[in-house]
Each structure stands twice: as C-alpha cells, then as structure tokens.
Design a protein around this motif. Sequence first.
Motif, PDB file in Angstrom:
ATOM      1  N   PRO A 352       6.192   2.255   0.234  1.00 40.43           N
ATOM      2  CA  PRO A 352       5.275   1.299   0.602  1.00 40.43           C
ATOM      3  C   PRO A 352       4.579   0.666  -0.411  1.00 40.43           C
ATOM      4  O   PRO A 352       3.880   1.600  -1.530  1.00 40.43           O
ATOM      5  CB  PRO A 352       4.425   1.964   1.742  1.00 40.43           C
ATOM      6  CG  PRO A 352       5.289   3.059   2.158  1.00 40.43           C
ATOM      7  CD  PRO A 352       5.921   3.468   0.984  1.00 40.43           C
ATOM      8  N   THR A 354       1.038  -1.233  -1.859  1.00 31.93           N
ATOM      9  CA  THR A 354      -0.316  -1.727  -1.350  1.00 31.93           C
ATOM     10  C   THR A 354      -0.840  -2.722  -2.404  1.00 31.93           C
ATOM     11  O   THR A 354      -0.733  -2.698  -3.740  1.00 31.93           O
ATOM     12  CB  THR A 354      -1.244  -0.464  -1.323  1.00 31.93           C
ATOM     13  OG1 THR A 354      -0.752   0.459  -0.485  1.00 31.93           O
ATOM     14  CG2 THR A 354      -2.755  -0.887  -1.123  1.00 31.93           C
ATOM     15  N   GLU A 377       6.858  -4.076   6.840  1.00 28.14           N
ATOM     16  CA  GLU A 377       6.115  -3.437   5.795  1.00 28.14           C
ATOM     17  C   GLU A 377       6.568  -3.853   4.468  1.00 28.14           C
ATOM     18  O   GLU A 377       8.143  -3.697   4.279  1.00 28.14           O
ATOM     19  CB  GLU A 377       5.748  -1.999   5.985  1.00 28.14           C
ATOM     20  CG  GLU A 377       5.047  -1.661   7.142  1.00 28.14           C
ATOM     21  CD  GLU A 377       3.626  -2.035   7.258  1.00 28.14           C
ATOM     22  OE1 GLU A 377       2.903  -2.272   6.057  1.00 28.14           O
ATOM     23  OE2 GLU A 377       3.221  -2.867   8.032  1.00 28.14           O
TER      24      GLU A 377
END
Length: 433
Positions: A352, A354, A377
């Motif tokens: 993931p 950010t 995501e």
Amino acid sequence: MSHPQLKVLVIGSGGREHAFVRACRRSPLVRDVVAAPGNGGIAADARCIPVDVSDPVALTHLAREIAADFVIIGPEVPLCAGAADALQEAGLAVYGPNAKAAQLEGSKAFTKEFLFRHGIPCARSETFTTVPPARKFLENLSPPYVIKASGLAAGKGVIIAPNLHEAEVAVRGMIEGNVFGESGHEVVLEEFLDGEEASIHVLADGEKFVQLPASQDHKRVGEGDTGPNTGGMGAYAPAGVITPALSAEIRGRIIEPSLRGLVADGITFRGTLFIGVMVTKDGPKVLEFNVRFGDPETQTLLPLFDCDPVKVLHDIALGRLDPATVTFRDEQAVVVVMCSEGYPDHYRKGDPVTLPKELPAGTDILHAGTKLDSAGELVTSGGRVLSVCARAPRLRDALDLAYGVVGRVSWRGAHFRRDIAARQLRREHTGSH
C-alpha cells in the motif's frame, strides 16, 4: 482557438505518460484525455483502457473506438513496432516517429552505421553476432569495455566491463546466453568515452526543430553513481554541463547533421530525437539515440515549457512546427524517483502507498509502477513506483521542495537516491563547468 477541441490518447504506463496526461489536462486545446494502458495514479486523471502497446492494430482499433483526434506515443516499443505508421494510415494525428525512423533506437547497429555515414562524432565501435571476432576486437580496445545489446532492452542493455575477461563473459552472455533475448544476439562493442553525460531532447517535424534545455539523468541505483544500472533514479534540468557554447556546438555538429542525414536517407522524422551525449575532452560525442522523450527526463522538461507543450507536439504531428513560438521558463526542475524494495533486481509488489493529501506549489507526484487493487487501494506494481517533481527559480529550492514531498510519501521498503543533481550543485558552488 476559442474552445478545447482535441480528444487525446496517451499510449504508455509510466511517469513520462503521466506527465503527458497532466500536460493534456492543463492544455486549453484538450477537451478529454484517455491513457492506454495507464496506471493506478494516471487513473485519477484520465480514463485508463488496457491494451497491448506492442500491437499497432490493437492501438489503432482503440484510437478509432474512442474517436481520438490526437495520439501521443510515449514508449519506444510501440514506435519500433510501427504504431505511428498504423495510426497515421488510419488518418490520425500522431506524435512519434514512424518505424523507419524508430530504427535509431530499435537497432544500435543501425544507429552506429548512420553516425559513421554522416560524420557525426561518436565512439569507435563494431557490431558482432558471434563471439570469436568480438573477442578479437575487444583485444584492440583499452579497458573499460562497453558492450551494448543492439536491440531494445528497457534501458538496461549496456554493460561496462572493467577487464577483458568480464567483457568476454558479457558478450558471451548476450550472444549465446540469451541474457537480453533476441535484443542481445547482435552486440555493439565500443571504446569507452570518458566524460560527463547529458540528455539532449530535440523536437523535430522533419527539418524544423526545437532543442530543449539539456537534462541529466541518474542511471545507477545508488548514491555517487554506484550499483547496477536502472531505468533512471532521477533527473534535473537545465544541466549546467551543457554551456551555451557547448549547446551551440551540439546543434551544429550533432543535431543539424543528424536531421540532414535522415532527410538524405529518405526518413521523415516527426517526434522526439533524444540524444545521449558524452562531453569529452575532444568535444561532445553521441552515446546513443532514442526516439521518444526520456523517462525520468520528461518530468523535468515539460514543467519548463513557457508555452503549451501539447500544442507544440500537435503542431509537430501535423508538420507545422514554428520553433520561434516555443519558449522556456528561466527556472530549474528536478525529479526524484522512488522505487520498490529490491529494485532493480527482484522487487516487492502489492505494498500500500501512502501519499500526502496536499502538495506545495511547484511540486507534483507522477506515477509509474502503481495500480489500484481489488479494494480500490493504491499499491505498488513495478520497480520505479513514482516520481516526485519540483520546479523553482533556484536548483537548491527545487530540490528542497522535492525531497520535502518525498519525506511524506511511504510504502514498505521504499528507496530513492538522496544525491540527485549533486554534480550541478558542486558546479554552482565552485563556479565551474
């Protein structure tokens, strides 16, 4: 023009193509932009459609299906496969050279013959398809030895061997060991050119052209130019190693003879001629030709346009470039590439990502190896994950902006070089070139 009229199709999936998509979104000429295949970050800016970029028929079918007015081809693979030819035959305006011109990148052997034939300065070299004569030629060179796969190798087909044994191992690996597949079955062996490298981008519509500010890529994965070659860890522009006098010399000794040579050889070149130049004690010499914008250099060059870059590319596609209308900002631009853990060897995927919710003025984040997972995501999907770009009046300010944003981007194992543009900073500090 009073209202946007172009529906643009951008072909490719990297940071360069994300930069094109962003430029299209800012252009008053563009009413809609579609990317094929795009990536997870581009999907936030444009509709992304899966496609095999190496298939000119599939690309032409897609362009017709979405009723594109203008196609910008980013990577070299579709250009070498003849995508520009197929799209032009379908009546579309295309930015990118035809297959005949794309041989300048698709075959290093073709390029060396072109350079020698037209008297353009470059390294002494020969081309081989078997090991014994290649070994004999190497014995006549001094170390280090430069071994190049003649075909496309995603920016990784060049090996610099420190001694004759390692040079022979590299040659054997390409010709007999299939290290780079068919791209390495023909190898170009060159004398090593000592100096500083720069990227020269020329936008040409045949004989008329614009020379963009010089840029400098950072190819190796580690600080201080250490470790294996990558597709590029960062770049900056303008690069001070190319002084105004040197720029004029490159124009007169390399760019103009190259474009004249193409015309003499019956090749119409419409697109980007990207010239890798080595600045040696004997003057500038050609390292290689590419036939598209560099990645990551594009991310530093497009922000320096003081006019609409999409209009420039469209004018070139139509053969109506007016070099006098193409102007550039008196500023500095940088890009820092952030990579997956393990890149450029075996690297992780699916982590993931950010990102900061807001960015400072003059900065941008452009995606290359990202995708949206099944939950929507943003995750990593490639080695070079994204580029952090910044523009400012001074290089130091642009770097501070870029690294400030880099510090707010994260995923597991993310790594990047902390010394982008260090050479230029030293030049500015010492006042040398």
